[in-house]
Write a protein that holds these residues in place. Sequence first.
Motif, short mmCIF file in Angstrom:
data_model
loop_
_atom_site.label_atom_id
_atom_site.label_comp_id
_atom_site.label_asym_id
_atom_site.label_seq_id
_atom_site.Cartn_x
_atom_site.Cartn_y
_atom_site.Cartn_z
N ARG A 143 4.89 7.60 19.58
CA ARG A 143 4.07 8.78 19.82
C ARG A 143 4.39 9.81 18.75
NH1 ARG A 143 4.45 9.53 26.42
NH2 ARG A 143 4.25 7.32 26.94
N HIS A 144 3.48 10.77 18.57
CA HIS A 144 3.66 11.73 17.49
C HIS A 144 5.01 12.46 17.61
CE1 HIS A 144 3.17 15.51 15.23
NE2 HIS A 144 2.43 14.76 14.41
N ALA A 145 5.38 12.83 18.82
CA ALA A 145 6.62 13.58 19.01
C ALA A 145 7.86 12.74 18.77
CB ALA A 145 6.66 14.17 20.42
N ASP A 146 7.70 11.40 18.75
CA ASP A 146 8.84 10.51 18.59
C ASP A 146 8.97 9.94 17.19
OD1 ASP A 146 9.54 10.77 21.30
OD2 ASP A 146 8.04 9.28 21.86
N ILE A 147 8.14 10.39 16.26
CA ILE A 147 8.21 9.87 14.89
C ILE A 147 9.50 10.33 14.22
CG2 ILE A 147 7.16 9.90 12.59
CD1 ILE A 147 4.45 10.25 13.95
N ASP A 148 10.20 9.39 13.59
CA ASP A 148 11.37 9.71 12.77
C ASP A 148 10.85 9.91 11.35
OD1 ASP A 148 13.62 9.65 11.12
OD2 ASP A 148 14.72 8.36 12.51
N TRP A 149 10.61 11.18 11.00
CA TRP A 149 9.95 11.47 9.73
C TRP A 149 10.82 11.09 8.53
CZ3 TRP A 149 5.03 11.92 9.60
CH2 TRP A 149 4.34 12.44 10.70
N ASP A 150 12.11 11.23 8.63
CA ASP A 150 12.97 10.89 7.50
C ASP A 150 12.84 9.40 7.16
OD1 ASP A 150 15.19 11.49 5.61
OD2 ASP A 150 16.28 10.08 6.88
N ARG A 151 12.97 8.52 8.17
CA ARG A 151 12.85 7.08 7.92
C ARG A 151 11.42 6.69 7.56
NH1 ARG A 151 16.92 6.57 12.08
NH2 ARG A 151 18.77 5.54 11.23
N THR A 152 10.46 7.36 8.16
CA THR A 152 9.06 7.06 7.86
C THR A 152 8.74 7.35 6.39
OG1 THR A 152 8.32 7.44 10.14
CG2 THR A 152 6.66 7.65 8.39
N ILE A 153 9.19 8.50 5.91
CA ILE A 153 8.92 8.87 4.51
C ILE A 153 9.60 7.89 3.56
CG2 ILE A 153 9.39 10.61 2.74
CD1 ILE A 153 8.95 12.73 4.96
N ARG A 154 10.88 7.56 3.86
CA ARG A 154 11.59 6.64 2.98
C ARG A 154 10.94 5.26 2.96
NH1 ARG A 154 17.52 6.38 4.62
NH2 ARG A 154 16.94 7.47 6.51
N ALA A 155 10.40 4.82 4.10
CA ALA A 155 9.76 3.51 4.18
C ALA A 155 8.42 3.47 3.46
CB ALA A 155 9.57 3.11 5.64
N ASN A 156 7.84 4.65 3.18
CA ASN A 156 6.50 4.69 2.58
C ASN A 156 6.47 5.34 1.21
OD1 ASN A 156 4.38 3.80 4.79
ND2 ASN A 156 5.94 5.01 5.86
N THR A 185 1.83 13.90 -2.12
CA THR A 185 2.06 13.53 -0.72
C THR A 185 2.30 12.04 -0.60
OG1 THR A 185 1.22 13.78 1.54
CG2 THR A 185 -0.35 13.07 -0.14
N VAL A 186 2.84 11.64 0.55
CA VAL A 186 3.07 10.23 0.86
C VAL A 186 2.10 9.83 1.95
CG1 VAL A 186 4.70 8.57 1.89
CG2 VAL A 186 5.51 10.24 0.21
N VAL A 187 1.43 8.70 1.77
CA VAL A 187 0.55 8.18 2.79
C VAL A 187 1.38 7.30 3.74
CG1 VAL A 187 -1.47 6.74 3.29
CG2 VAL A 187 -1.42 8.19 1.24
N PRO A 188 1.56 7.71 4.99
CA PRO A 188 2.41 6.95 5.93
C PRO A 188 1.70 5.72 6.46
CG PRO A 188 1.50 8.87 7.03
CD PRO A 188 1.04 8.95 5.61
N GLU A 189 1.75 4.66 5.69
CA GLU A 189 1.10 3.41 6.11
C GLU A 189 1.80 2.80 7.33
OE1 GLU A 189 -0.55 0.08 3.26
OE2 GLU A 189 1.61 -0.22 3.57
N ARG A 190 3.12 3.02 7.43
CA ARG A 190 3.90 2.48 8.54
C ARG A 190 4.74 3.59 9.15
NH1 ARG A 190 8.96 -0.38 8.99
NH2 ARG A 190 9.31 -0.15 6.74
N LEU A 191 4.57 3.80 10.46
CA LEU A 191 5.34 4.83 11.16
C LEU A 191 6.59 4.21 11.79
CD1 LEU A 191 2.45 6.73 13.02
CD2 LEU A 191 3.55 7.35 10.86
N ILE A 192 7.67 4.99 11.78
CA ILE A 192 8.92 4.54 12.40
C ILE A 192 9.38 5.62 13.36
CG2 ILE A 192 11.34 3.89 12.03
CD1 ILE A 192 10.53 2.96 9.24
N GLY A 193 9.75 5.21 14.57
CA GLY A 193 10.20 6.19 15.55
C GLY A 193 10.86 5.50 16.72
N TYR A 194 11.00 6.23 17.80
CA TYR A 194 11.67 5.73 18.99
C TYR A 194 10.76 5.90 20.20
CZ TYR A 194 15.54 6.46 15.83
OH TYR A 194 16.35 6.46 14.73
N GLY A 195 10.65 4.84 21.00
CA GLY A 195 9.91 4.95 22.24
C GLY A 195 10.70 5.75 23.26
#
Length: 396
Positions: free
Chosen positions: A182-195, A205-215
């Motif tokens: 969910r939007h509130a659970d996105i780990d932006w640091d890992r998401t940015i590094r992965a993309n 800007t970075v296009v977040p093709e893959r989101l990483i977070g915690y349920g």
Amino acid sequence: MTNETTGTTAEAERLRRWRLVLGAEGGPGSGQGAAGGVLAGADAAMDRTLEALYGGGADGGETGGPCRGGLGASAPRVARWLGDIRTYFPASVVQVMQRDAIDNLGLSALLLEPEMLEAVEADVHLVGTLLSLNKAMPEATKETARAVVRKVVADLESRLGGRTRATLTGALDRSARTSRPRHADIDWDRTIRANLKNYLPAHRTVVPERLIGYGRASRAVKKEVILCIDQSGSMAASVVYASVFGAVLASMRALDTRLVVFDTAVVDLTDQLADPVDVLFGTQLGGGTDINRALAYCQSRITRPAETVVVLISDLYEGGIRDEMLKRVAAMKAAGVRFVTLLALSDEGAPACDRDHAAALAALGAPAFACTPDLFPEVMAAALEKRPLPIPDPAV
């Protein structure tokens, strides 16, 4: 310098080393220094310290054996000897010599004296000896003994604690990670590094093709770890390391850690995990072994099998009911528990163990192997992530 002079110097050094290794009664230059005279200065002092421990009774036969040295039972004399070995040898050698003196010359009783404890070089093996003497230790010595143990524990925590927390935090993060947060659970640091490969310079800007977070559900579930430690005399070093690791694991909020020690009785020391020194002084090294009884207690404390890791640290010399022990392990695994058997948790090399019991556990899918303290964080990380364990070779 001529070749002849160089050759003479090398031969002198060779004779000097043999003289120090073999003592006054044997080897090249017996009783003589490398240049034909007696040893002098630092070499003579070093020779005296070696002779006292490893000599053949040249010091008057105080110990009564043909291959024993001459430290005797004099506390002042031993204190001087301890000071000498720290002067002439590096700390790693000092620890070996101390261990040999305690094992071969019967100096354990002297460790009950505060002035002796203040003189020794503290290490894991000394802590094991002190714990085995705990019940016989006079009150005047206990505070000094605790100070010695605390120093060793602090050194181990500083060496192992940070890496353990970092490794297990990564493992817990990976086990809880989701690719559709969910939007509130996105780990932006890992998401940015992965993309980063999707960075658009024109738009900065970075296009977040893959989101990483915690349920949300995953974040609420804690992993449970139960350390079940055999406190028989042969497991002394493992008890020390396991107590330190237990305190480190207990400091991590994402884990519920329980520490259980056993011989023929079972003691739960979880309430003392905040201080590994208290844990160590709550153990009683020696006695029999009832692994089945210990596992029965651990099994009764498991509430969420699929989120639980049980680590049995034992040489598997079982005095209890073997078949019941194996049935308990099989039942825990069938319920979803990750079961790990460590034959030793130390740097002492291949341990003595009951190989038949180890093979029986391996047949149940619970391989038994010795583990060094440096490898333990990786073993725990693999267990928490439910991936193959990094079993060293050779393993049982």
